[in-house]
Motif scaffolding. Structure first.
Motif, mmCIF file in Angstrom:
data_model
loop_
_atom_site.group_PDB
_atom_site.id
_atom_site.type_symbol
_atom_site.label_atom_id
_atom_site.label_comp_id
_atom_site.label_asym_id
_atom_site.label_seq_id
_atom_site.Cartn_x
_atom_site.Cartn_y
_atom_site.Cartn_z
ATOM 1 N N LYS A 14 -26.392 -29.873 -12.212
ATOM 2 C CA LYS A 14 -25.810 -31.214 -12.112
ATOM 3 C C LYS A 14 -25.487 -31.556 -10.661
ATOM 4 C CE LYS A 14 -22.452 -34.067 -14.566
ATOM 5 N NZ LYS A 14 -21.358 -34.082 -15.563
ATOM 6 N N LEU A 15 -24.911 -30.594 -9.952
ATOM 7 C CA LEU A 15 -24.519 -30.799 -8.558
ATOM 8 C C LEU A 15 -25.726 -31.135 -7.679
ATOM 9 C CD1 LEU A 15 -22.331 -30.634 -6.303
ATOM 10 C CD2 LEU A 15 -22.866 -28.187 -6.140
ATOM 11 N N PHE A 16 -26.817 -30.401 -7.877
ATOM 12 C CA PHE A 16 -28.006 -30.588 -7.043
ATOM 13 C C PHE A 16 -29.063 -31.484 -7.693
ATOM 14 C CE2 PHE A 16 -26.157 -26.557 -5.557
ATOM 15 C CZ PHE A 16 -26.041 -26.846 -4.201
ATOM 16 N N ARG A 17 -28.697 -32.080 -8.825
ATOM 17 C CA ARG A 17 -29.571 -33.012 -9.549
ATOM 18 C C ARG A 17 -30.949 -32.393 -9.821
ATOM 19 N NH1 ARG A 17 -28.210 -38.733 -6.416
ATOM 20 N NH2 ARG A 17 -25.991 -38.761 -6.919
ATOM 21 N N LEU A 18 -30.921 -31.195 -10.332
ATOM 22 C CA LEU A 18 -32.163 -30.468 -10.580
ATOM 23 C C LEU A 18 -32.788 -30.785 -11.930
ATOM 24 C CD1 LEU A 18 -31.177 -26.933 -9.216
ATOM 25 C CD2 LEU A 18 -32.606 -28.662 -8.103
ATOM 26 N N LEU A 19 -32.015 -31.410 -12.829
ATOM 27 C CA LEU A 19 -32.533 -31.660 -14.176
ATOM 28 C C LEU A 19 -32.118 -33.036 -14.686
ATOM 29 C CD1 LEU A 19 -33.907 -30.609 -16.807
ATOM 30 C CD2 LEU A 19 -31.652 -29.758 -17.486
ATOM 31 N N SER A 20 -33.106 -33.788 -15.176
ATOM 32 C CA SER A 20 -32.800 -35.037 -15.865
ATOM 33 C C SER A 20 -33.225 -34.873 -17.323
ATOM 34 C CB SER A 20 -33.531 -36.219 -15.228
ATOM 35 O OG SER A 20 -34.927 -36.092 -15.412
ATOM 36 N N VAL A 21 -32.413 -35.407 -18.227
ATOM 37 C CA VAL A 21 -32.659 -35.249 -19.665
ATOM 38 C C VAL A 21 -32.709 -36.616 -20.324
ATOM 39 C CG1 VAL A 21 -31.853 -34.210 -21.818
ATOM 40 C CG2 VAL A 21 -31.416 -33.051 -19.637
ATOM 41 N N LYS A 22 -33.760 -36.850 -21.079
ATOM 42 C CA LYS A 22 -33.875 -38.078 -21.862
ATOM 43 C C LYS A 22 -33.894 -37.717 -23.347
ATOM 44 C CE LYS A 22 -36.658 -40.598 -18.434
ATOM 45 N NZ LYS A 22 -37.973 -41.247 -18.193
ATOM 46 N N ALA A 49 -32.268 -24.945 -22.415
ATOM 47 C CA ALA A 49 -30.896 -24.615 -22.834
ATOM 48 C C ALA A 49 -29.887 -25.555 -22.168
ATOM 49 C CB ALA A 49 -30.585 -23.159 -22.490
ATOM 50 N N LEU A 50 -30.095 -25.851 -20.882
ATOM 51 C CA LEU A 50 -29.174 -26.738 -20.168
ATOM 52 C C LEU A 50 -29.256 -28.169 -20.688
ATOM 53 C CD1 LEU A 50 -29.547 -25.542 -16.454
ATOM 54 C CD2 LEU A 50 -27.935 -24.778 -18.212
ATOM 55 N N SER A 51 -30.417 -28.542 -21.230
ATOM 56 C CA SER A 51 -30.585 -29.915 -21.710
ATOM 57 C C SER A 51 -29.706 -30.230 -22.913
ATOM 58 C CB SER A 51 -32.056 -30.190 -22.056
ATOM 59 O OG SER A 51 -32.425 -29.560 -23.264
ATOM 60 N N ILE A 52 -29.298 -29.191 -23.647
ATOM 61 C CA ILE A 52 -28.430 -29.438 -24.818
ATOM 62 C C ILE A 52 -27.060 -28.769 -24.651
ATOM 63 C CG2 ILE A 52 -30.365 -29.781 -26.395
ATOM 64 C CD1 ILE A 52 -29.784 -26.950 -27.477
ATOM 65 N N TYR A 53 -26.740 -28.355 -23.405
ATOM 66 C CA TYR A 53 -25.430 -27.781 -23.116
ATOM 67 C C TYR A 53 -24.335 -28.738 -23.596
ATOM 68 C CZ TYR A 53 -21.476 -26.010 -20.414
ATOM 69 O OH TYR A 53 -20.257 -25.514 -20.045
ATOM 70 N N LYS A 142 -41.222 -30.866 -17.729
ATOM 71 C CA LYS A 142 -42.033 -31.028 -16.520
ATOM 72 C C LYS A 142 -41.145 -30.689 -15.328
ATOM 73 C CE LYS A 142 -44.635 -34.456 -13.832
ATOM 74 N NZ LYS A 142 -44.978 -35.894 -13.706
ATOM 75 N N GLY A 143 -41.672 -29.843 -14.434
ATOM 76 C CA GLY A 143 -40.866 -29.527 -13.252
ATOM 77 C C GLY A 143 -41.118 -28.143 -12.714
ATOM 78 N N ALA A 144 -40.072 -27.548 -12.135
ATOM 79 C CA ALA A 144 -40.173 -26.242 -11.484
ATOM 80 C C ALA A 144 -40.633 -25.171 -12.467
ATOM 81 C CB ALA A 144 -38.822 -25.868 -10.885
ATOM 82 N N THR A 145 -41.455 -24.243 -11.971
ATOM 83 C CA THR A 145 -41.920 -23.143 -12.806
ATOM 84 C C THR A 145 -41.515 -21.784 -12.244
ATOM 85 O OG1 THR A 145 -44.045 -23.099 -11.642
ATOM 86 C CG2 THR A 145 -43.922 -24.429 -13.656
ATOM 87 N N ASN A 146 -40.900 -21.788 -11.054
ATOM 88 C CA ASN A 146 -40.467 -20.512 -10.476
ATOM 89 C C ASN A 146 -39.255 -20.740 -9.566
ATOM 90 O OD1 ASN A 146 -41.489 -21.273 -7.780
ATOM 91 N ND2 ASN A 146 -43.524 -20.942 -8.671
ATOM 92 N N PHE A 147 -38.663 -19.629 -9.122
ATOM 93 C CA PHE A 147 -37.435 -19.675 -8.334
ATOM 94 C C PHE A 147 -37.648 -20.389 -7.007
ATOM 95 C CE2 PHE A 147 -34.150 -17.649 -5.601
ATOM 96 C CZ PHE A 147 -33.036 -18.061 -6.314
ATOM 97 N N ARG A 154 -37.238 -28.823 -6.148
ATOM 98 C CA ARG A 154 -38.078 -29.554 -7.103
ATOM 99 C C ARG A 154 -37.279 -29.876 -8.353
ATOM 100 N NH1 ARG A 154 -43.804 -27.953 -10.121
ATOM 101 N NH2 ARG A 154 -44.050 -29.984 -11.127
ATOM 102 N N ARG A 155 -37.268 -31.130 -8.716
ATOM 103 C CA ARG A 155 -36.502 -31.550 -9.886
ATOM 104 C C ARG A 155 -37.311 -31.409 -11.167
ATOM 105 N NH1 ARG A 155 -33.298 -36.858 -7.485
ATOM 106 N NH2 ARG A 155 -32.170 -35.702 -5.857
ATOM 107 N N SER A 156 -36.602 -31.187 -12.245
ATOM 108 C CA SER A 156 -37.227 -30.988 -13.546
ATOM 109 C C SER A 156 -36.763 -32.057 -14.521
ATOM 110 C CB SER A 156 -36.881 -29.603 -14.098
ATOM 111 O OG SER A 156 -37.327 -28.588 -13.229
ATOM 112 N N SER A 157 -37.603 -32.331 -15.506
ATOM 113 C CA SER A 157 -37.274 -33.317 -16.534
ATOM 114 C C SER A 157 -37.567 -32.750 -17.919
ATOM 115 C CB SER A 157 -38.104 -34.594 -16.349
ATOM 116 O OG SER A 157 -37.848 -35.182 -15.096
ATOM 117 N N ILE A 158 -36.695 -33.080 -18.845
ATOM 118 C CA ILE A 158 -36.912 -32.729 -20.248
ATOM 119 C C ILE A 158 -36.709 -33.986 -21.076
ATOM 120 C CG2 ILE A 158 -35.837 -31.580 -22.235
ATOM 121 C CD1 ILE A 158 -35.645 -29.083 -20.635
ATOM 122 N N ILE A 159 -37.596 -34.182 -22.021
ATOM 123 C CA ILE A 159 -37.442 -35.291 -22.958
ATOM 124 C C ILE A 159 -37.363 -34.701 -24.366
ATOM 125 C CG2 ILE A 159 -39.948 -35.682 -23.029
ATOM 126 C CD1 ILE A 159 -39.283 -38.680 -23.478
#
Length: 198
Positions: A14-22, A49-53, A142-147, A154-159
């Protein structure tokens, strides 16, 4: 360990805006469910897992990950449980069905392996959904695949898609037909969600 790790990662993301969830509104409230997702790498396991935290996810994982005592202890501490992908058998259904009876969320990657290629989905997720009468939530990532990509920002998205329920079809389809119908429906929904992320 799961609660600590998921909370820490959630706030870092959340702090680094690494994940957006729709589509979070599609998650059932106070109800068990199975969540499934396209599988590109180990990062999507965490992001899903973070998308439904804060709901904890109990992940079905290949038994090879549990091949030492240290690995087994670690993976079980983060709510993963082993399954034999080569010879699943009835025992592969026992743990997820028990978890769903306890109103817990089960996570399954129906492709059965990490890949960027288009592969046929395996029957596990839909079989468990049908046997448990639990809704099946399709998702796409869609997004990052490695550390390295995460560190690079790189930001990631989950729908998250709408729940799939096959109760009505149980009345008109035989067992094998029902599984094939459910599998095709899930595959179609995940593809639609992937297209929405492009």
């Amino acid at each position: 360990m799961y609660n600590f790790a998921s909370t820490l990662l959630f706030y870092l993301a959340k702090l680094f805006r690494l994940l957006s969830v729709k589509g979070k509104e599609n998650i059932p409230r106070d109800e068990r469910y199975i969540i499934t997702c396209s599988h590109k790498g180990w990062v999507d396991v965490i992001m899903l897992a973070l998308s439904i935290y804060p709901t904890p996810v109990y992940y079905m994982a290949k038994k090879e990950l549990f091949n030492t005592k240290i690995k087994e202890k670690f993976f079980r501490s983060i709510n993963a449980f082993p399954v034999n992908r080569e010879n699943p058998g009835p025992s592969a259904l026992k743990i997820p069905l028990q978890l769903l009876k306890q109103n817990k969320c089960v996570g399954i990657f129906p492709s059965g392996t990490r890949t960027n290629e288009e592969v046929s989905l395996k029957r596990g997720a839909v079989t468990i959904a049908i046997k448990s009468n639990a809704p099946l939530i399709p998702a796409a990532y869609k997004g990052a695949t490695n550390f390295k990509e995460i560190i690079g920002g790189r930001r990631s998205s989950i729908i998250l898609g709408k729940p799939l329920n096959f109760e009505e079809k149980k009345q008109v389809l035989g067992k094998d037909e029902l599984i094939e119908y459910a599998l095709k429906t899930l595959e179609t929904e995940i593809k639609k969600l992937e297209e929405n992320l492009q």
